[in-house]
Design a protein around this motif. Structure first.
Motif, PDB file in Angstrom:
ATOM      1  N   LYS A 134       4.676   7.628 -10.687  1.00 39.18           N
ATOM      2  CA  LYS A 134       4.754   9.080 -10.485  1.00 39.18           C
ATOM      3  C   LYS A 134       6.089   9.461  -9.879  1.00 39.18           C
ATOM      4  O   LYS A 134       6.707  10.446 -10.272  1.00 39.18           O
ATOM      5  N   SER A 135       6.512   8.660  -8.910  1.00 39.91           N
ATOM      6  CA  SER A 135       7.735   9.006  -8.206  1.00 39.91           C
ATOM      7  C   SER A 135       8.949   8.830  -9.135  1.00 39.91           C
ATOM      8  O   SER A 135       9.853   9.669  -9.153  1.00 39.91           O
ATOM      9  N   PHE A 136       8.943   7.794  -9.965  1.00 40.66           N
ATOM     10  CA  PHE A 136      10.050   7.577 -10.907  1.00 40.66           C
ATOM     11  C   PHE A 136      10.056   8.666 -11.979  1.00 40.66           C
ATOM     12  O   PHE A 136      11.119   9.075 -12.459  1.00 40.66           O
ATOM     13  N   SER A 156       0.837  -1.201   0.000  1.00 42.56           N
ATOM     14  CA  SER A 156       0.000   0.000   0.000  1.00 42.56           C
ATOM     15  C   SER A 156       0.872   1.251   0.000  1.00 42.56           C
ATOM     16  O   SER A 156       0.518   2.260  -0.614  1.00 42.56           O
ATOM     17  N   GLN A 157       2.032   1.200   0.657  1.00 40.53           N
ATOM     18  CA  GLN A 157       2.945   2.359   0.640  1.00 40.53           C
ATOM     19  C   GLN A 157       3.456   2.670  -0.769  1.00 40.53           C
ATOM     20  O   GLN A 157       3.506   3.819  -1.184  1.00 40.53           O
ATOM     21  N   VAL A 158       3.835   1.632  -1.518  1.00 37.34           N
ATOM     22  CA  VAL A 158       4.395   1.891  -2.854  1.00 37.34           C
ATOM     23  C   VAL A 158       3.285   2.325  -3.803  1.00 37.34           C
ATOM     24  O   VAL A 158       3.505   3.114  -4.726  1.00 37.34           O
ATOM     25  N   ARG A 159       2.068   1.856  -3.572  1.00 35.74           N
ATOM     26  CA  ARG A 159       0.944   2.294  -4.414  1.00 35.74           C
ATOM     27  C   ARG A 159       0.670   3.776  -4.218  1.00 35.74           C
ATOM     28  O   ARG A 159       0.330   4.486  -5.154  1.00 35.74           O
ATOM     29  N   SER A 160       0.814   4.255  -2.974  1.00 34.76           N
ATOM     30  CA  SER A 160       0.505   5.669  -2.693  1.00 34.76           C
ATOM     31  C   SER A 160       1.697   6.569  -2.981  1.00 34.76           C
ATOM     32  O   SER A 160       1.547   7.785  -3.062  1.00 34.76           O
TER      33      SER A 160
END
Ligand code: X2X
Length: 334
Positions: A247-249, A79-83
């Motif tokens: 998004k983060s990448f 869930s952390q990596v999804r958000s």
């Protein structure tokens, strides 16, 4: 006593500081997490990879490794990596099945006869199919080279597993994944879904009597301390996609994206060799520590899955096209 606060202004007077470059804040800070002990090849190669990324980016990237469920268990980390709270995560394609059911196809029981078939499929069209599904149906993407976990073996504290009937009613821990539940129900076991972070204590307190994992995981997580028998079933191959939050990448310029991808994929290739060597050599070490090993006849276990309708069910769920991609590498499965 030195007076730091100048009366009346409230300003703090400090000598000028020059921050050495190495300690300057990086432009891009990334958090990467996984569920394995620091001694497992995954973390040995991840540490190397992070250092190489940080050095080659000349400090623009600060790639931080959080091993051993430090940021939470697999369910938390997903869930952390999804958000976007976590940027990268090593994750079994089967546990990812809670989010992307199609990803579970690489776990089909007794599908890959050897590593030639595994890497052929995962570096070839089957892996490409799965990565497309991940990118199309979630906030995540997977880097090209999947890392290795290995062929999975059953351990128990109670009895050796020689034939499929020995699994009947066995309280066996499995990772949280619809596919794993279905497979061990087909074996008529009593599967219990538990995150890897809680496996050692679940076995120690007899919440579960058994679990299944490759030898490199059994040894580095010291599961042999709480399990007596190891039955070499090789019932499925399992790997670890390195997942990234899109998004983060996408914050990175193209040259740094290429740098990170190149290092992650290269580290995966080295990790594959390390894991293979370990899985091939660990039986002797674990035996010396008191584990009792036995071999099994894979055909008996495969027949049990066939009779339970396991292959037919999943063929239908994955669809004819995806199933054909799998069989392109494994040969006819049923
Ligand atoms: O949870 C497990 O058993 C492990 C470590 O093998 C996976 O991540 C699938």
């Amino acid at each position: 006593r030195r007076q730091l606060i100048i009366q009346g202004t409230g300003a703090l007077v400090l000598p000028a500081l020059t921050i050495p470059k190495a300690f300057a804040a990086a432009e891009f800070t990334f958090k990467y997490g996984n569920n394995l002990p620091v001694t497992h090849p995954m973390n040995v190669r991840a540490a190397e990879m992070a250092a190489a990324i940080n050095a080659e980016s000349k400090g623009r990237i600060d790639f931080q490794v959080y091993p051993n469920n430090q940021l939470g268990n697999d369910t938390d980390m997903l869930s952390q990596v999804r958000s976007g709270a976590l940027d990268f995560l090593s994750f079994s394609p089967l546990i990812l099945g809670t989010l992307v059911p199609a990803a579970q196809i690489s776990g089909v029981g007794f599908a890959f006869k050897d590593y030639g078939q595994v890497w052929g499929a995962m570096d070839g069209e089957l892996g490409a199919h799965v990565r497309r599904q991940i990118a199309a149906s979630s906030s995540l993407f997977a880097f090209e080279k999947i890392w290795d976990n290995g062929y999975r073996q059953v351990t128990t504290s109670t009895t050796a597993i020689n034939k499929p009937e020995d699994l009947k009613g066995l309280k066996i821990r499995i990772p949280p994944s619809p596919f794993w539940v279905s497979m061990f129900k087909a074996f008529e076991a009593s599967p219990q879904t538990i995150n890897f972070a809680e496996v050692y204590s679940a076995l120690q307190t007899k919440v579960a009597d058994a679990q299944e994992n490759p030898l490199a995981v059994i040894a580095t997580a010291k599961l042999n301390e709480v399990q007596k028998y190891c039955s070499l079933t090789n019932h499925m191959w399992d790997g670890f996609w390195v997942l990234g939050n899109k998004k983060s990448f996408d914050r990175l310029p193209q040259d740094l994206k290429d740098l990170v991808s190149r290092h992650i994929n290269a580290a995966g290739m080295k990790q594959r060799e390390d894991v293979k060597k370990l899985n091939d050599s660990l039986q002797a070490d674990l035996k010396a520590k008191g584990m009792v090993f036995n071999g099994t006849d894979a055909e008996l276990f495969r027949n049990k899955l066939r009779a339970a309708g396991f292959y037919a069910d999943w063929h239908k769920k994955f669809g004819a096209e995806a199933w054909a991609l799998l069989e392109k590498y494994t040969g006819k499965l049923v």
